[in-house]
Design a protein around this motif. Structure first.
Motif, short mmCIF file in Angstrom:
data_model
loop_
_atom_site.label_atom_id
_atom_site.label_comp_id
_atom_site.label_asym_id
_atom_site.label_seq_id
_atom_site.Cartn_x
_atom_site.Cartn_y
_atom_site.Cartn_z
N VAL A 323 -27.75 107.72 48.12
CA VAL A 323 -27.61 106.42 48.32
C VAL A 323 -27.81 105.82 46.93
O VAL A 323 -28.86 105.94 46.47
CB VAL A 323 -28.53 105.60 49.34
CG1 VAL A 323 -28.44 104.13 49.45
CG2 VAL A 323 -28.51 106.07 50.49
N LEU A 324 -26.62 105.18 46.33
CA LEU A 324 -26.92 104.46 44.77
C LEU A 324 -26.64 103.10 44.87
O LEU A 324 -25.68 102.60 45.74
CB LEU A 324 -25.78 105.12 44.03
CG LEU A 324 -25.73 106.60 43.79
CD1 LEU A 324 -24.85 107.10 42.90
CD2 LEU A 324 -27.37 107.20 43.31
N GLU A 325 -27.43 102.15 44.33
CA GLU A 325 -27.50 100.99 44.31
C GLU A 325 -26.98 100.50 43.07
O GLU A 325 -26.88 101.31 42.07
CB GLU A 325 -28.94 100.35 44.82
CG GLU A 325 -29.61 100.56 46.01
CD GLU A 325 -28.83 100.09 47.18
OE1 GLU A 325 -28.03 99.31 47.15
OE2 GLU A 325 -29.20 100.58 48.28
N THR A 326 -26.55 99.23 42.99
CA THR A 326 -25.80 98.59 41.71
C THR A 326 -26.95 97.95 40.68
O THR A 326 -27.42 96.89 41.30
CB THR A 326 -24.55 97.75 42.19
OG1 THR A 326 -23.85 98.32 42.90
CG2 THR A 326 -23.84 97.29 40.90
N PRO A 327 -26.94 98.26 39.81
CA PRO A 327 -27.70 97.42 38.69
C PRO A 327 -27.19 96.21 38.06
O PRO A 327 -26.00 96.09 38.26
CB PRO A 327 -28.00 98.68 37.48
CG PRO A 327 -26.79 99.18 37.51
CD PRO A 327 -26.35 99.43 38.89
N VAL A 328 -27.97 95.32 37.53
CA VAL A 328 -27.60 94.07 36.94
C VAL A 328 -28.32 93.67 35.57
O VAL A 328 -29.19 93.94 35.37
CB VAL A 328 -28.00 92.84 37.93
CG1 VAL A 328 -27.41 91.57 37.32
CG2 VAL A 328 -27.20 92.98 39.39
N ALA A 329 -27.23 93.24 34.70
CA ALA A 329 -27.70 92.98 33.46
C ALA A 329 -28.36 91.64 33.57
O ALA A 329 -27.91 90.56 34.19
CB ALA A 329 -26.61 92.98 32.22
N VAL A 330 -29.56 91.29 32.73
CA VAL A 330 -30.31 90.04 32.72
C VAL A 330 -30.48 89.83 31.31
O VAL A 330 -31.20 90.60 30.35
CB VAL A 330 -31.74 90.22 33.47
CG1 VAL A 330 -32.40 89.00 33.34
CG2 VAL A 330 -31.62 90.63 34.88
N TYR A 331 -30.02 88.44 31.22
CA TYR A 331 -30.37 87.76 29.75
C TYR A 331 -31.14 86.38 29.94
O TYR A 331 -31.38 86.04 31.22
CB TYR A 331 -28.94 87.45 29.35
CG TYR A 331 -28.00 88.70 28.85
CD1 TYR A 331 -28.12 89.40 27.74
CD2 TYR A 331 -27.09 88.87 29.94
CE1 TYR A 331 -27.28 90.58 27.40
CE2 TYR A 331 -26.24 90.35 29.71
CZ TYR A 331 -26.30 90.87 28.53
OH TYR A 331 -25.63 91.91 28.53
N GLN A 332 -31.42 85.65 29.15
CA GLN A 332 -32.02 84.31 28.97
C GLN A 332 -31.47 83.41 30.37
O GLN A 332 -32.19 83.02 30.85
CB GLN A 332 -32.12 83.58 27.83
CG GLN A 332 -33.00 84.23 26.80
CD GLN A 332 -32.92 83.29 25.41
OE1 GLN A 332 -31.91 82.86 25.09
NE2 GLN A 332 -34.16 83.35 24.67
N ASP A 333 -30.13 83.57 30.51
CA ASP A 333 -29.59 82.57 31.31
C ASP A 333 -29.57 83.01 32.69
O ASP A 333 -29.51 82.23 33.59
CB ASP A 333 -28.12 81.85 31.02
CG ASP A 333 -27.22 83.36 30.90
OD1 ASP A 333 -27.72 84.36 31.18
OD2 ASP A 333 -25.94 83.04 30.61
N ASN A 334 -30.01 84.13 33.14
CA ASN A 334 -30.10 84.64 34.44
C ASN A 334 -31.45 85.23 34.87
O ASN A 334 -31.54 85.72 35.94
CB ASN A 334 -28.85 85.49 34.72
CG ASN A 334 -28.89 87.00 34.08
OD1 ASN A 334 -29.33 86.91 33.04
ND2 ASN A 334 -28.17 87.90 34.89
N VAL A 335 -32.41 84.93 34.04
CA VAL A 335 -33.92 85.54 34.27
C VAL A 335 -34.18 84.66 35.70
O VAL A 335 -34.87 85.36 36.49
CB VAL A 335 -34.90 84.99 33.34
CG1 VAL A 335 -36.01 85.20 33.70
CG2 VAL A 335 -34.75 85.73 31.97
#
Length: 364
Positions: A323-335
């Motif tokens: 089972v593999l989940e999806t990662p998300v990139a985080v920058y200042q505007d979506n902390v």
């Protein structure tokens, strides 16, 4: 450089219900004991390399097991390989019929999985695949995708700074962790073409034993001494990234050199809000923990497990249902999205000097 590590690629397939075969190598629909009272053992790796294991994984797994009404035992090996094996032996002796492990290295993991298999205990590799191991299932994120997000994130931040032919240093994760190999596969896939074209210059590149943050600081200080022109740091997680940032602060270069991370820790997110860290990768641990708990409970009750992928283990020459989940990139505007998801709280994140930054970036 990473040495002696085999790379495990992933291939996503259609949602498939996969039951372990009914022989001694897999366990059948009665995997985990069927008639035995469901009891699940979980061994976490440490509390030093990342805050996530105790701050996120333990409480999330505990909540999921309680909701399912099963007995469980969650322990942390605290980076000690002997303790890891002792904990596994004790759990098996006490009657767990499913064992979930986050290995410290593949050698230790293999020994524990083999012992569990010999005792008819169903097994799940959690977050880290044990190369050459015998786990029946694997639950994690697409770790090559994690690395790709890191490489792309560093590129975005270097572009924002209008960096010209920056020297990029790489602080890789532990050489004994297959995930570190997959992360590197992902970010090197982004960075290597830029090195080849001359857009970036390849700087020092070193793995950090056991993801040890103190060693990471020493290693990066040596990197900066040998190559003072470092203009970007691909750090494989937030702990390593913070170690590099501490060195940059001492040299009055914090905020001038983009640094990546992973795990969306409070410290990492605060560094991002302050402009000292370029980005992190958020892995919704709740999804990973819930998927693992659901799979473990099914196995403990003699039922089938549902997966959405397979992961190839080149050392064991087998495809592991996953089972593999999806990662998300985080920058200042979506902390703020990480907070909204419940992974961290404003009370923990928005303290002291970070309160004003939380307001600035819409964290509520």
């Amino acid at each position: 450089m990473r040495k002696g590590i085999l790379i495990a690629g992933t291939s996503v397939v259609l949602m498939t219900s996969l039951a372990a075969c009914g022989d001694s190598s897999a366990g059948g629909d009665d995997a985990g004991g069927g008639a035995k009272k469901p009891k699940i053992g979980v061994i976490l790796p440490d509390s030093k390399s990342s805050a996530r294991w105790e701050d996120a994984d333990r409480p999330l797994l505990t909540a999921a097991f309680k909701a399912a009404g099963v007995d469980y035992d969650i322990q942390n090996a605290e980076g000690d390989k002997q303790a890891f094996q002792t904990i596994a032996d004790q759990m098996i002796t006490k009657g767990v019929n499913v064992l979930v492990i986050v290995n410290l290295d593949s050698g230790t993991g293999k020994a524990v999985l083999s012992k569990a298999k010999s005792q008819g205990v169903a097994t799940i590799d959690y977050d880290r695949l044990t190369l050459g191991g015998s786990a029946q299932y694997y639950v994690s994120f697409d770790n090559t995708a994690v690395g790709k997000l890191q490489g792309e994130g560093l590129g975005k931040c270097l572009a924002d700074l209008n960096a010209k032919k920056p020297v990029v240093a790489e602080l890789n994760g532990s050489p004994t962790d297959n995930n570190a190999t997959l992360f590197a596969q992902g970010y090197d896939g982004v960075l290597n073409p830029k090195y080849a074209s001359g857009e970036y210059r390849k700087g020092p590149n070193q793995s950090v034993p056991d993801w040890d943050n103190a060693q990471a600081g020493t290693i990066f200080e040596q990197m900066l001494t040998s190559e003072p022109r470092i203009g970007g740091v691909l750090a494989a997680n937030d702990g390593l990234g913070n170690a590099a940032i501490a060195v940059l602060r001492k040299n009055h270069r914090n905020g001038q050199v983009p640094v990546t991370g992973q795990d969306a820790t409070v410290q990492g997110l605060q560094n991002i809000l302050a402009g000292e860290q370029c980005m992190t990768v958020y892995k919704a641990v709740k999804k990973e923990a819930d998927a693992t708990a659901a799979l473990a409970v099914s196995l403990a009750k003699g039922r089938k497990g549902t997966t959405n992928a397979t992961v190839h283990d080149p050392e064991g020459k087998r495809d592991v249902p996953a089972v593999l989940e999806t990662p998300v990139a985080v920058y200042q505007d979506n902390v703020k999205d990480v907070v909204a998801d419940g992974y961290v709280t404003t009370a923990d994140l928005c303290t002291g000097k970070y309160a004003a930054l939380c307001t600035k970036y819409g964290v509520k």
